[in-house]
Motif scaffolding. Sequence first.
Motif, short mmCIF file in Angstrom:
data_model
loop_
_atom_site.label_atom_id
_atom_site.label_comp_id
_atom_site.label_asym_id
_atom_site.label_seq_id
_atom_site.Cartn_x
_atom_site.Cartn_y
_atom_site.Cartn_z
N UNK A 28 0.88 -1.17 0.00
CA UNK A 28 0.00 0.00 0.00
C UNK A 28 0.92 1.22 0.00
N UNK A 29 1.10 1.87 -1.16
CA UNK A 29 2.06 2.98 -1.28
C UNK A 29 1.55 4.27 -0.61
N UNK A 30 1.66 4.32 0.69
CA UNK A 30 1.10 5.44 1.45
C UNK A 30 1.76 6.77 1.12
N UNK A 31 3.08 6.78 0.93
CA UNK A 31 3.77 8.03 0.61
C UNK A 31 3.20 8.63 -0.67
N UNK A 32 3.03 7.80 -1.66
CA UNK A 32 2.48 8.22 -2.95
C UNK A 32 1.00 8.63 -2.79
N UNK A 33 0.23 7.83 -2.09
CA UNK A 33 -1.21 8.06 -1.94
C UNK A 33 -1.49 9.37 -1.20
N UNK A 34 -0.70 9.64 -0.16
CA UNK A 34 -0.94 10.83 0.68
C UNK A 34 -0.15 12.06 0.23
N UNK A 35 0.86 11.85 -0.62
CA UNK A 35 1.70 12.96 -1.05
C UNK A 35 2.78 13.33 -0.05
N UNK A 36 3.22 12.37 0.76
CA UNK A 36 4.27 12.62 1.76
C UNK A 36 5.60 12.80 1.04
N UNK A 37 6.33 13.86 1.40
CA UNK A 37 7.61 14.11 0.75
C UNK A 37 8.80 14.15 1.70
N UNK A 42 5.15 3.44 3.99
CA UNK A 42 4.38 2.47 3.23
C UNK A 42 3.71 1.51 4.19
N UNK A 43 2.74 0.78 3.69
CA UNK A 43 2.17 -0.32 4.46
C UNK A 43 2.30 -1.56 3.60
N UNK A 44 2.52 -2.67 4.27
CA UNK A 44 2.70 -3.96 3.61
C UNK A 44 1.68 -4.91 4.22
N UNK A 45 1.02 -5.70 3.39
CA UNK A 45 -0.07 -6.54 3.88
C UNK A 45 0.09 -7.98 3.41
#
Length: 144
Positions: A28-37, A42-45
């Motif tokens: 789950x690419x959280x940095x990309x999804x939320x725009x974190x710079x 990330x989350x891994x499931x």
Amino acid sequence: MSVAGFVTAHLDDVPVVSSAAADEPDWKPLRHHLGVGAFGVNAWVAAQPGQIVIERHDEAPDDGGTNGHEELYVVLRGGARFTVGSETLDAPAGTLVFVSDPGLTREAVATAPDTAVLSLGAGRGVAFEPSAWEERALRERGAA
């Protein structure tokens, strides 16, 4: 970024980016999804026990990789068996695993159904730059 200067999302609403390779966890690419710079996140499931939830890797500096990230893993739900260097530990939901040495190899395998692990990382004392693998993986998996 929202007009208010913050973004919210529920982990279950962030799309999973899967790999065809059995030795790569669902991401789950959280940095990309939320725009974190400012840092990597990330989350891994893993749906089932025995599945890889954190792939075997280190964060030692290399070309096209990281600049020596420290990493914090947070088991959000389920459970995982981490191996860091030569040490193995069981990590139920709520466990924090901080790897300060970028050269240590680390990996984790789910020990419970519906396991989710949050990972956060950056190099100490240096400006964050996204790892080359992240954008490449998003493109290769059709999620960029």
